[in-house]
Design an enzyme around this catalytic site. Structure first.
Site, PDB file in Angstrom:
ATOM      1  NE  ARG A  23      -0.990   2.161 -14.200  1.00 15.63           N
ATOM      2  CZ  ARG A  23      -0.525   1.573 -13.107  1.00 15.63           C
ATOM      3  NH1 ARG A  23       0.062   2.280 -12.163  1.00 15.63           N
ATOM      4  NH2 ARG A  23      -0.679   0.279 -12.929  1.00 15.63           N
ATOM      5  CD  GLU A  71      -3.451  15.255  -3.611  1.00 19.72           C
ATOM      6  OE1 GLU A  71      -3.895  15.933  -2.659  1.00 19.72           O
ATOM      7  OE2 GLU A  71      -2.961  14.111  -3.451  1.00 19.72           O
ATOM      8  CG  HIS A 122      -4.995   4.734 -10.331  1.00 17.26           C
ATOM      9  ND1 HIS A 122      -3.892   4.727 -11.143  1.00 17.26           N
ATOM     10  CD2 HIS A 122      -4.772   3.804  -9.367  1.00 17.26           C
ATOM     11  CE1 HIS A 122      -3.022   3.840 -10.689  1.00 17.26           C
ATOM     12  NE2 HIS A 122      -3.523   3.252  -9.625  1.00 17.26           N
ATOM     13  NE  ARG A 180      -5.042  -0.889 -10.819  1.00 11.97           N
ATOM     14  CZ  ARG A 180      -4.505  -2.115 -10.773  1.00 11.97           C
ATOM     15  NH1 ARG A 180      -3.227  -2.262 -10.536  1.00 11.97           N
ATOM     16  NH2 ARG A 180      -5.248  -3.191 -10.961  1.00 11.97           N
TER      17      ARG A 180
END
Lengths: 329, 295
Positions: A23, A71, A122, A180
């Protein structure tokens, strides 16, 4: 043997290899994409720091849009912004985007055929302590069955940065998958990266491993150890799950005549499925698949979970040994 | 193009559009009747007075953007677009047919001028808000964004995510139009899932709310002009319409939400073979009245 043309780091198998979450590469890629093109905008659903959208927010506040915990709205807002000429990146956790907002992605991004990039952070059990609700294990399946969608899953932070930039430069919907936890930074600036082009990282002749994401490194570890046991393994970094680089995979499998797929995702519908769908039609060989076996994740430390879910180096080695036996039989 | 049309011209145009809606639904053998007929006056006002647009240049950068969120009422948009010169009126006969640009629910890439793809309810206001955000806050443009929604889709959570976003970002270049016809597929909205008070809900989300008679074309045009004068807030019209407007047996009857005329016998309705004739005859009679009223 490591493919010299992959230009992997000299520290590849050393204990002090740097560990960086993929990320982070997304965050750096966003900033550079924003510098390259003023049309790039970034939307985030209340996860700005965690998805690493923060650096873009600081550098280009006028092109950063906070949408709150919404979202579905984020996906369709981005579609609207793309219709108005922007190149929106939407950032959240993969369980929510493309999980929760799947229909909005289908209708307002994919059928609509607009230039939106979906970044799912994630992904995988290596999310760790947060547990099953936050560990996306189905997102590749959701995205790769969607017409027009490109699906990219980088193997380390540097490749994640290259993938983010490449996504910004191409026209059309793209799904980018990130992890992550910190994982080895083993590619270099010189390592080739092109959307739709798989790369042979380790050359061999007995078995082909097609892997994606941070587990590519585990596959390399497995290949190195198996070499000591006299088994020659080819490792392909298949960062682009769609469009699939059929030729690179086919060429390798025609040579080795055995395949192991490796991914941190449900075996059903994942990257390995995409590969075996293709090979079943073009060149069937014995296959072993390393991935999540139709279950949800749980809390724990990333490395602990990789072991518990049978994804790490020893499990990949076992899969190779198993597929070789089937090949001989 | 503005101000070329008198109120009488616009009322006649709306009636012609209604007749074309009936014809295209009959040809298609499927599709939605009530919503398109109910919104004919609004779409006439938009395409023939309110919108800054050019049918010969559907990608014109300066155009106003019209997002149709409830894609299922696309017959009225298609008919209005054909009358506005986007494509030949005869092409309406291809609606819902294989190979047609006029898909059962609108698809942006198939037909220039559609702005977006829609059908699944609840996502139009988000898209319109995304476009309006770019216009107001990033590119600082002068064009406006209109978003037509159904009342039924006010039940979708995403609608309120978008309402919250547009309110927060003071999108005064955005004008939403809710077709408040009180029906949805399963019945009356207040039975299926009560929406009232819609006005209070939108006001609470920092919107300017106007109650509009959806069959008064002058009133619709006036409301659009009023909305332009509202600063720092998006505007929403709660646009009261009669579903199936103009065809007596369809008016206010939710059975006609998703049904075309001439296809099936329904209890209490004219026989299927008579439905189309009655509908077109009533609309032609209405056309005569419009002409005589204004003379």
């Amino acid at each position: 043997m490591i493919n010299p043309k992959a230009y992997l780091t000299e520290k590849l198998f050393q204990d002090d290899i740097e560990k960086v979450p993929t990320r982070n590469g997304y965050g750096e890629g966003l900033v550079q994409a924003g510098e390259e093109n003023t049309q790039v905008v970034v939307l985030c659903a209340d996860l700005t720091e965690s998805t690493r959208s923060e650096a873009f927010q600081k550098k280009f506040p006028e092109r950063f849009i906070e949408v709150g915990v919404a979202e579905q709205n984020m996906a369709s807002l981005a579609a609207g912004m793309a219709l108005a000429g922007k190149i929106p990146f939407i950032s959240s956790y993969a369980t929510f985007s493309p999980g929760r907002n799947n229909e909005q992605i289908r209708t307002t991004i994919a059928i609509n055929n607009v230039n939106v990039k979906i970044a799912g952070a994630h992904a995988g059990v290596s999310v760790g302590p947060d547990g099953a609700t936050h560990q996306a294990l189905e997102d590749i399946a959701l995205m790769r069955v969607m017409p027009r969608m490109n699906v990219i899953y980088p193997c380390d932070a540097l490749e994640a940065k290259k993938a983010t930039l490449a996504a910004a430069r191409m026209k059309g919907p793209v799904y980018l998958r990130f992890a992550r936890a910190g994982t080895p930074q083993f590619t270099t600036e010189k390592t080739p990266f092109q959307i739709g082009k798989a790369e042979v990282f380790h050359e061999g002749k007995d078995v082909t491993i097609v892997a994606c994401g941070p587990l590519v490194y585990e596959a390399l570890l497995a290949a190195q150890q198996l070499e000591g046991e006299g088994i020659s393994v080819e490792v392909i970094n298949n960062h682009t799950i769609k469009p699939l680089d059929q030729n690179t995979i086919l060429e390798s499998v025609q040579k080795t005549k055995a395949l192991v797929t490796v991914e941190e995702h449900q075996i059903a519908g994942g990257m390995g499925s995409a590969v075996v769908e293709m090979l079943a039609q073009r060149f069937p060989v014995p296959v072993e698949m390393v991935g999540i076996k139709d279950r949800f994740g749980e809390s724990g430390e990333p490395s602990e979970l990789w072991d518990a879910f049978e994804l790490s180096c020893p499990h990949i080695m076992q899969a190779v040994q198993k597929v070789i036996k089937r090949k001989i039989a | 193009m503005k101000k070329e049309y008198s109120t009488k011209d616009l009322e006649k145009k709306a009636n012609e559009i209604r007749q074309d809606i009936i014809r295209m639904l009959v040809k298609a053998g499927s599709g939605h009747s009530a919503g398109p007929l109910g919104m004919a006056d609004v779409f006439t006002a938009l395409y023939f007075n309110v919108l800054k647009h050019d049918s010969k240049r559907p990608d014109w950068e300066e155009r106003d953007r019209l997002i149709l969120s409830n894609g299922h009422i696309c017959p009225v948009r298609y008919a209005a677009m054909a009358h506005a010169g986007y494509f030949p009126i005869q092409e309406l006969d291809t609606f819902r047919k294989f190979g047609s640009r006029l898909q059962g629910h609108p698809e942006r890439e198939r037909l220039p001028g559609l702005e977006t793809t829609s059908g699944p309810l609840g996502s139009g206001l988000s898209q319109a808000s995304g476009i309006a955000y770019v216009g107001k806050h990033i590119d600082k443009t002068t064009w406006r964004v209109y978003c037509v929604m159904s009342d039924g889709e006010q039940e979708a959570g995403q609608t309120w995510e978008a309402a919250m976003f547009a309110g927060k970002n003071r999108l005064d270049n955005l004008c939403a139009i809710i077709d408040r016809n009180n029906i949805q597929i399963d019945g009356f909205t207040e039975d299926v899932m009560p929406l009232e008070s819609l006005k209070a809900k939108y006001e609470a989300f920092n919107w300017h709310v106007l109650e509009v008679d959806g069959h008064n074309i002058e009133g619709i045009v006036d409301a659009c002009n009023q909305a332009k004068a509202i600063h720092q807030k998006p505007t929403v019209f709660i646009c009261h319409t009669i579903p199936g407007k103009g065809v007596s047996f369809m008016e206010n009857d939710f059975k006609w939400h998703g049904a075309p005329p001439g296809v099936s016998n329904m209890p209490g309705e004219p026989a299927k073979e008579d439905q189309v004739g009655i509908a077109l005859k009533e609309l032609r009679t209405l056309q005569g009245k419009i002409i005589s009223e204004h003379e």
